[in-house]
Design an enzyme around this catalytic site. Sequence first.
Site, PDB file in Angstrom:
ATOM      1  CB  CYS E  32      -0.910  -0.109   1.268  1.00  0.00           C
ATOM      2  SG  CYS E  32      -2.127   1.273   1.572  1.00  0.00           S
ATOM      3  CG  ASP E  53      -2.724  -3.696  -1.000  1.00  0.00           C
ATOM      4  OD1 ASP E  53      -3.227  -3.790   0.013  1.00  0.00           O
ATOM      5  OD2 ASP E  53      -2.176  -2.548  -1.514  1.00  0.00           O
TER       6      ASP E  53
END
Lengths: 133, 133, 133, 133, 133, 133, 133, 133, 133, 133
Positions: E32, E53
């Site tokens: 992220c 992620d």
Amino acid sequence: MPKPELLENFPNPYADRDYEIVIETNEFTSLCPLGGIESDATDLDLLKGGAPDFATIRLTYVPDVNCVELKSLKLYFWSFRNDGIFYERAVNRILDDLVAKVNPRRMTVVGDFNVRGGLKSVITASWPPPARG
Amino acid sequence: MPKPELLENFPNPYADRDYEIVIETNEFTSLCPLGGIESDATDLDLLKGGAPDFATIRLTYVPDVNCVELKSLKLYFWSFRNDGIFYERAVNRILDDLVAKVNPRRMTVVGDFNVRGGLKSVITASWPPPARG
Amino acid sequence: MPKPELLENFPNPYADRDYEIVIETNEFTSLCPLGGIESDATDLDLLKGGAPDFATIRLTYVPDVNCVELKSLKLYFWSFRNDGIFYERAVNRILDDLVAKVNPRRMTVVGDFNVRGGLKSVITASWPPPARG
Amino acid sequence: MPKPELLENFPNPYADRDYEIVIETNEFTSLCPLGGIESDATDLDLLKGGAPDFATIRLTYVPDVNCVELKSLKLYFWSFRNDGIFYERAVNRILDDLVAKVNPRRMTVVGDFNVRGGLKSVITASWPPPARG
Amino acid sequence: MPKPELLENFPNPYADRDYEIVIETNEFTSLCPLGGIESDATDLDLLKGGAPDFATIRLTYVPDVNCVELKSLKLYFWSFRNDGIFYERAVNRILDDLVAKVNPRRMTVVGDFNVRGGLKSVITASWPPPARG
Amino acid sequence: MPKPELLENFPNPYADRDYEIVIETNEFTSLCPLGGIESDATDLDLLKGGAPDFATIRLTYVPDVNCVELKSLKLYFWSFRNDGIFYERAVNRILDDLVAKVNPRRMTVVGDFNVRGGLKSVITASWPPPARG
Amino acid sequence: MPKPELLENFPNPYADRDYEIVIETNEFTSLCPLGGIESDATDLDLLKGGAPDFATIRLTYVPDVNCVELKSLKLYFWSFRNDGIFYERAVNRILDDLVAKVNPRRMTVVGDFNVRGGLKSVITASWPPPARG
Amino acid sequence: MPKPELLENFPNPYADRDYEIVIETNEFTSLCPLGGIESDATDLDLLKGGAPDFATIRLTYVPDVNCVELKSLKLYFWSFRNDGIFYERAVNRILDDLVAKVNPRRMTVVGDFNVRGGLKSVITASWPPPARG
Amino acid sequence: MPKPELLENFPNPYADRDYEIVIETNEFTSLCPLGGIESDATDLDLLKGGAPDFATIRLTYVPDVNCVELKSLKLYFWSFRNDGIFYERAVNRILDDLVAKVNPRRMTVVGDFNVRGGLKSVITASWPPPARG
Amino acid sequence: MPKPELLENFPNPYADRDYEIVIETNEFTSLCPLGGIESDATDLDLLKGGAPDFATIRLTYVPDVNCVELKSLKLYFWSFRNDGIFYERAVNRILDDLVAKVNPRRMTVVGDFNVRGGLKSVITASWPPPARG
């Protein structure tokens, strides 16, 4: 490098009762060791050799005085991200780090690793270890 | 012909603890024996008689001093590819070869074979064998 | 009419070890008995009365000296095709025929029959029968 | 080496009507090409380099004068077993061989290959090829 | 940082025909972005802010002169591992990099991202983009 | 705030027999505690800090003199809706409230909570607690 | 032998409206033709050669003046039980028999046959046949 | 009103052996009691109050001298259709009626009821009841 | 009360291309309106009347200049938690609020609500609305 | 007897927009007609002849001025409970009753009926009916 110092506890709110907590993540990733040596991946060149591994980790324990704090556990799992480590060592290491920090009544760690070379591996370690029968 | 000499070990990093390793492949293939005689398929004519079999093999063991190395296990499984062998013999043979090489505390091999003639077969063998009760 | 004389054995290649064989078919079909009398369906008129039944049969056994030969087992299952027989009798009959021929260390037969009149039936019989507890 | 000469036809019993036939096998296996050169694996040494590939092949066609005979199709698929061939070539080759032999009104071949290096591949080729829109 | 220079092609063996290739991985991971700025994670402190992620990436294309080589694609996907990048940018960036390198007749990239804050996201981008209707 | 005073019983119609009742809802929701303090969410500002949690709750018990009335149980579960409470406390609190009201022969409560930060939690508590073995 | 004379209609209660009826059975069984000749199996010897086939049959139609009566359809399907017939002929024959009897506005028959020799077949025929495009 | 007088037996064909019969229906329906009073629904007005309940009932037993006849069991289940009865009473009543009629060696009845008010209920009763441990 | 003022945008990083974003949550909850009047639940008494509803919400859109920021969307969904609102209004309201804020090229909102009284509801609304055909 | 007079509407809150509502129940039950005559079952004797049918009903519509009220729809479905009616008539009748009451822009009713005699039926009717193509 796995960082057990990231782990934090909170007081078990029902310590007078044996009850079970299961925590599972399907977002565990580490690196395959390069030449069998555990180390951090510090650039892409190393990453080429030490290919990423992916696993689901499932932790089951009966808390004693402490429960493991979820956010700290997440950070601890993240600390494997760029670390070269074998499957067998990763699962047993997680068990040892958590037993040392949380001091549970009992705990089991299962690592369910993605297929590599057509082979899928699942490693299960427990503390205290099962009796030899 | 199955080649157990392909199998290699690495030292169990947590030999002081009984823990379980499961390795599964859905890419095992061998040949149906031709006239009941085990042999290698060296050309297509033999293959016509000795039809391919397909199975999922699942190996579960508790390592002692050694763990089986994954890449060598993959090569060992490949060595059945052009070999004519019965289901029952294949599963028990894999168990014997792995017990001889890895010397585990306990081991189970399951072979889950594809449907033939409307019949699906699953063979399970363990070492040490289960007690007769 | 069930024809147990179709069953054939082959020598168990690992008879010194207890190991388990599961054989399953989802292609078992027989007829509902007409007026409660077991018989062969020899023409369509009988079939109208003795409606077809369909089942998955799952056979689990530990072989002793013999293993059942798969092709002969398939032919044996086919011999129920035009036979009028109750669920309970079919499952127990298969168990008796196989125990008599194969002489296993233990065996279980499960018949999982398709829905009739909104009711699904599953029959399970074992040899030796379970101890009454 | 793929042997299209194994393919056989039988006369389409309803050639006056367009209808669709789908044939699927999850037992297709070939070898990864060694150094990019297509060839037969004649011994285990080659197999070490040219690792096995596994796929589900799904063939969809509308027959014209001929239907492909199932047993001959099975033998044709088996002829890829020890052949080193790329995914893209295998799927297009199957399409070309079948179109040449069966001469269908239309045909599509899908090859759905097992995960390699964490990547799964599905190749789809059709005859006549889809219009460019 | 995504490294499109890792991507390699091989010549499309059936370039005279439009056929479709789908490649999917469930092992895509990036970070992220921290404060909305794309950058590499060079130590754990950054990782704490730029949380990992995880996504399944599915690539569908019709090759023209070139096919993307699978191993190079895997390395390219790995180059996102320690990169801070938004979902929308990652999917469109992958599309742009692959279109630039492979020059396909058409291509679609789907990124199916794991749940964050109870919300699951799936991003789909195509080249050429769909007509506005 | 959990309101056990909402719980109501009805007389067990078959109290002379031990039989088991399982009740499950996938509509349990509470709030994450804000700063670790249990409290009611009385406006949106609090809700921003104390994020909603969602769980499936499964209750298994053997009734003695009383059975829990379903509608009252539903209202009791609703009373957690705007309450800030930890997972571990919620499951054990539900067990304690129900044991106190229903006085069962035995009871188990399982709370299966939605993923947060990539981690899924399942908490299981029983009365009487399992023997330490 | 398939007996279309068993089929019966009942008047479509809403013939002024096009609506769709789907009828599916997973209990269709016939025999593989022996030497390619369609015939009834009158004893077990024939059955040995003409092995049983199993299929799911799905019939989709828009009724005109008539609907097919369900019990008569079941008896018609049963009349294939001891009949030696190819997949392609069975599906097209069912379509022809039903179109002749029911005279629907449109009808499709799908036969989804069990795996034989590792190959699964699905045959789809429609009336009126699809336009050649 | 439940009508146990509809139940019929047939002689167990293998009474010398303990074997298990499971019968399951997903078509059980009764009414919610109106004001807690069991009664038949004789018109729609009552039905408005006594809302329909739906359940899957699974019966498992070891027959002694008798087996329950399937068609009579179906009729017995139908006799609950317009009867107002609680879940707990329905399951225990079915057990009592069947034990009284069939006199099995052991029997278990499970009622798995559809969601009401977000709560799903499963009731399990056995004869002889489980030992209190 | 739904609070669209919580929604925030970020600039679409690939605004020159039509691409699709799907965002789904299975954690949407609101209240059933009490007496048909939309309002906030401020205490438990109201909650008794206005029972909780649960839904999966799936949002699909093609961004123009803006993308909706995920965290703000989560807060917006939370603002329905104690609000009494009909299914139809909730889905259309979410569509209107998001279209007003994000100004997408197109958008669809699907609300898939849990079973109530044995009935499950799914509501789908789009902007611009589908052409009436 | 089906009672369309039980159906109630509420004003469509977003009538200026075409949007879709799907309502599904898996709790629809009616009776098989006895001798082909529609009628109410008033005692068990009739029920013996007119066996219960079970279906999932799925209703899809675009509301105009009105939406159907869910509780009234549930009561309407219950009014089929003791009614003898054919599958085809039930589905078309539900469509006609709902179109007459709700006056939607379009509506489809699907009835997915449980297996009877090994045959499963799904009936789909729409208003306005599909164009004959």
